[in-house]
Scaffold this active site. Structure first.
Site, PDB file in Angstrom:
ATOM      1  N   GLY A  80       0.831  -1.208   0.000  1.00 13.39           N
ATOM      2  CA  GLY A  80       0.000   0.000   0.000  1.00 13.39           C
ATOM      3  C   GLY A  80       0.857   1.245   0.000  1.00 13.39           C
ATOM      4  CE1 TYR A 137      -3.218   4.076   2.800  1.00 11.32           C
ATOM      5  CE2 TYR A 137      -4.848   4.588   4.496  1.00 11.32           C
ATOM      6  CZ  TYR A 137      -3.746   3.856   4.068  1.00 11.32           C
ATOM      7  OH  TYR A 137      -3.180   2.912   4.906  1.00 11.32           O
TER       8      TYR A 137
HETATM    9  N1  LIG Z   1       1.605   2.013   8.929  1.00 15.10           N
HETATM   10  C1  LIG Z   1       0.368   2.205   9.327  1.00 15.10           C
HETATM   11  O1  LIG Z   1       0.105   2.874  10.336  1.00 15.10           O
HETATM   12  C2  LIG Z   1      -0.774   1.595   8.606  1.00 15.10           C
HETATM   13  C3  LIG Z   1      -2.055   1.749   9.149  1.00 15.10           C
HETATM   14  C4  LIG Z   1      -3.131   1.168   8.506  1.00 15.10           C
HETATM   15  C5  LIG Z   1      -2.939   0.452   7.351  1.00 15.10           C
HETATM   16  N2  LIG Z   1      -1.677   0.329   6.837  1.00 15.10           N
HETATM   17  C6  LIG Z   1      -1.530  -0.445   5.618  1.00 15.10           C
HETATM   18  O2  LIG Z   1      -0.617  -1.497   5.858  1.00 15.10           O
HETATM   19  C7  LIG Z   1       0.085  -1.800   4.665  1.00 15.10           C
HETATM   20  C8  LIG Z   1       1.571  -1.738   4.934  1.00 15.10           C
HETATM   21  O3  LIG Z   1       1.900  -0.421   5.363  1.00 15.10           O
HETATM   22  P1  LIG Z   1       3.376  -0.051   5.892  1.00 15.10           P
HETATM   23  O4  LIG Z   1       3.207   1.099   6.802  1.00 15.10           O
HETATM   24  O5  LIG Z   1       4.075  -1.261   6.365  1.00 15.10           O
HETATM   25  O6  LIG Z   1       4.036   0.483   4.513  1.00 15.10           O
HETATM   26  P2  LIG Z   1       5.565   0.713   4.142  1.00 15.10           P
HETATM   27  O7  LIG Z   1       6.446   0.616   5.347  1.00 15.10           O
HETATM   28  O8  LIG Z   1       5.576   1.963   3.341  1.00 15.10           O
HETATM   29  O9  LIG Z   1       5.894  -0.537   3.191  1.00 15.10           O
HETATM   30  C9  LIG Z   1       5.155  -0.690   2.014  1.00 15.10           C
HETATM   31  C10 LIG Z   1       5.532  -1.974   1.319  1.00 15.10           C
HETATM   32  O10 LIG Z   1       4.676  -2.109   0.179  1.00 15.10           O
HETATM   33  C11 LIG Z   1       5.465  -2.229  -0.993  1.00 15.10           C
HETATM   34  N3  LIG Z   1       4.764  -1.639  -2.116  1.00 15.10           N
HETATM   35  C12 LIG Z   1       4.301  -0.367  -2.260  1.00 15.10           C
HETATM   36  N4  LIG Z   1       3.726  -0.199  -3.467  1.00 15.10           N
HETATM   37  C13 LIG Z   1       3.821  -1.405  -4.097  1.00 15.10           C
HETATM   38  C14 LIG Z   1       3.433  -1.873  -5.372  1.00 15.10           C
HETATM   39  N5  LIG Z   1       2.810  -1.073  -6.256  1.00 15.10           N
HETATM   40  N6  LIG Z   1       3.720  -3.154  -5.712  1.00 15.10           N
HETATM   41  C15 LIG Z   1       4.352  -3.970  -4.841  1.00 15.10           C
HETATM   42  N7  LIG Z   1       4.740  -3.594  -3.602  1.00 15.10           N
HETATM   43  C16 LIG Z   1       4.485  -2.312  -3.245  1.00 15.10           C
HETATM   44  C17 LIG Z   1       6.776  -1.534  -0.664  1.00 15.10           C
HETATM   45  O11 LIG Z   1       7.810  -1.975  -1.540  1.00 15.10           O
HETATM   46  P3  LIG Z   1       9.212  -1.146  -1.657  1.00 15.10           P
HETATM   47  O12 LIG Z   1       9.970  -1.460  -0.409  1.00 15.10           O
HETATM   48  O13 LIG Z   1       9.848  -1.702  -2.884  1.00 15.10           O
HETATM   49  O14 LIG Z   1       8.837   0.297  -1.766  1.00 15.10           O
HETATM   50  C18 LIG Z   1       6.957  -1.976   0.794  1.00 15.10           C
HETATM   51  O15 LIG Z   1       7.463  -3.292   0.830  1.00 15.10           O
HETATM   52  C19 LIG Z   1      -0.397  -0.793   3.625  1.00 15.10           C
HETATM   53  O16 LIG Z   1      -1.415  -1.368   2.838  1.00 15.10           O
HETATM   54  C20 LIG Z   1      -0.933   0.329   4.456  1.00 15.10           C
HETATM   55  O17 LIG Z   1      -1.895   1.079   3.763  1.00 15.10           O
HETATM   56  C21 LIG Z   1      -0.595   0.890   7.437  1.00 15.10           C
END
Ligand SMILES: NC(=O)c1ccc[n+]([C@@H]2O[C@H](COP(=O)([O-])OP(=O)(O)OC[C@H]3O[C@@H](n4cnc5c(N)ncnc54)[C@H](OP(=O)(O)O)[C@@H]3O)[C@@H](O)[C@H]2O)c1
Length: 241
Positions: A84, A147
């Site tokens: 995401g 989002y």
């Molecule tokens: N962090 C929060 O507080 C939070 C809260 C609610 C929901 N979420 C959801 O949880 C999920 C993970 O969030 P996170 O905070 O761990 O994100 P993050 O640290 O930014 O990591 C995102 C991961 O997704 C990969 N990615 C992004 N775009 C992609 C694409 N088009 N194709 C394949 N891989 C892709 C990235 O790859 P690269 O390393 O190559 O960039 C990375 O491995 C997301 O869906 C986010 O919306 C997060």
């Protein structure tokens, strides 16, 4: 034989914690990522988990990527749609590009990935799909119309597909994390985190990626076979739904 689990965005943040938890639970794990080769290489070297690069917003690339994973590890029985992105802006300033990038990754990515493992799961009469949505898909968030729309869409996707999968022993569930301490959230200015976001969380802290990973490990387990179409909310008490 251990089941194969594919985690999109599985090399960083919440996805990395999910990949590691599933490996520790005995699954053969494939971690997908989009472009950060350095982080992916470091993740592979420290965990031994296989990493695969493709863009989940590209249907053809998903097909090729999944074919490679299946050739190397075996049929995908567990899919965690975690990849995401955010492209935040107030709606009056939001560009069509910011809208489309988020919808294409955070919502269409679920179609692109799930559609290509679905027939195999139906044939084998087993599957586990977990979609990582967000608290902001449940409540909406200023500056995140793109989002919030995509993440709310993930919940509709989950509930509809769960009904189709049930007869074939395929469960489809969603997790809505609150604010978790990953790079995505750490990118928010510290003053905003400390003065605005954390005070809204009754437990008084950000969540840990491992706390979401444990939810996934439960939902993909045999113990969770009667749970489908559900939304598991893990947000420190910030929102009750
Ligand atoms: N962090 C929060 O507080 C939070 C809260 C609610 C929901 N979420 C959801 O949880 C999920 C993970 O969030 P996170 O905070 O761990 O994100 P993050 O640290 O930014 O990591 C995102 C991961 O997704 C990969 N990615 C992004 N775009 C992609 C694409 N088009 N194709 C394949 N891989 C892709 C990235 O790859 P690269 O390393 O190559 O960039 C990375 O491995 C997301 O869906 C986010 O919306 C997060």
């Amino acid at each position: 034989m251990s089941k194969v689990a594919l985690v999109t965005g599985g090399t960083r943040g919440i996805g990395a914690a999910i990949s590691i938890a599933l490996k520790n639970a005995g699954y053969k794990v494939a971690a997908n990522y989009a472009g950060n080769d350095e982080k992916a290489r470091a993740f592979h070297e420290s965990t031994g988990i296989a990493v695969f690069k493709w863009d989940v917003s590209d249907y053809e690339a998903c097909g090729q990527g999944i074919a490679t994973v299946q050739a190397e590890l075996g049929p995908v029985e567990i899919l965690v749609n975690n990849a995401g992105i955010t492209r935040d802006a107030m709606f009056h300033k939001m560009t069509p590009q910011q809208w489309h990038e988020v919808i294409n990754t955070n919502l269409t990515g679920l179609f692109n990935m799930t559609h290509q493992v679905w027939s195999g799961m139906r044939e084998r009469s087993f599957g586990r799909i977990v979609n990582i949505s967000s608290i902001n898909g449940q409540k909406g968030q200023m500056g995140q119309v793109n989002y919030s729309a995509a993440k709310a869409g993930d919940l509709g996707f989950t509930k509809a597909l769960a009904q189709e999968g049930a007869i074939k022993n395929i469960t489809v569930n969603a997790i809505c994390p609150g604010y978790i301490g990953t790079e995505m959230v750490r990118a928010v200015p510290e003053a905003v985190l400390n003065e605005k976001i954390i005070p809204q969380i009754p437990v008084g802290r950000l969540g840990e990626p491992e706390e979401i990973a444990r939810c996934v490990t439960f939902l993909v387990s045999d113990d969770a076979g009667f749970i489908t179409g559900s939304t598991l909310t893990a947000n420190g008490g910030q929102l009750f739904v």
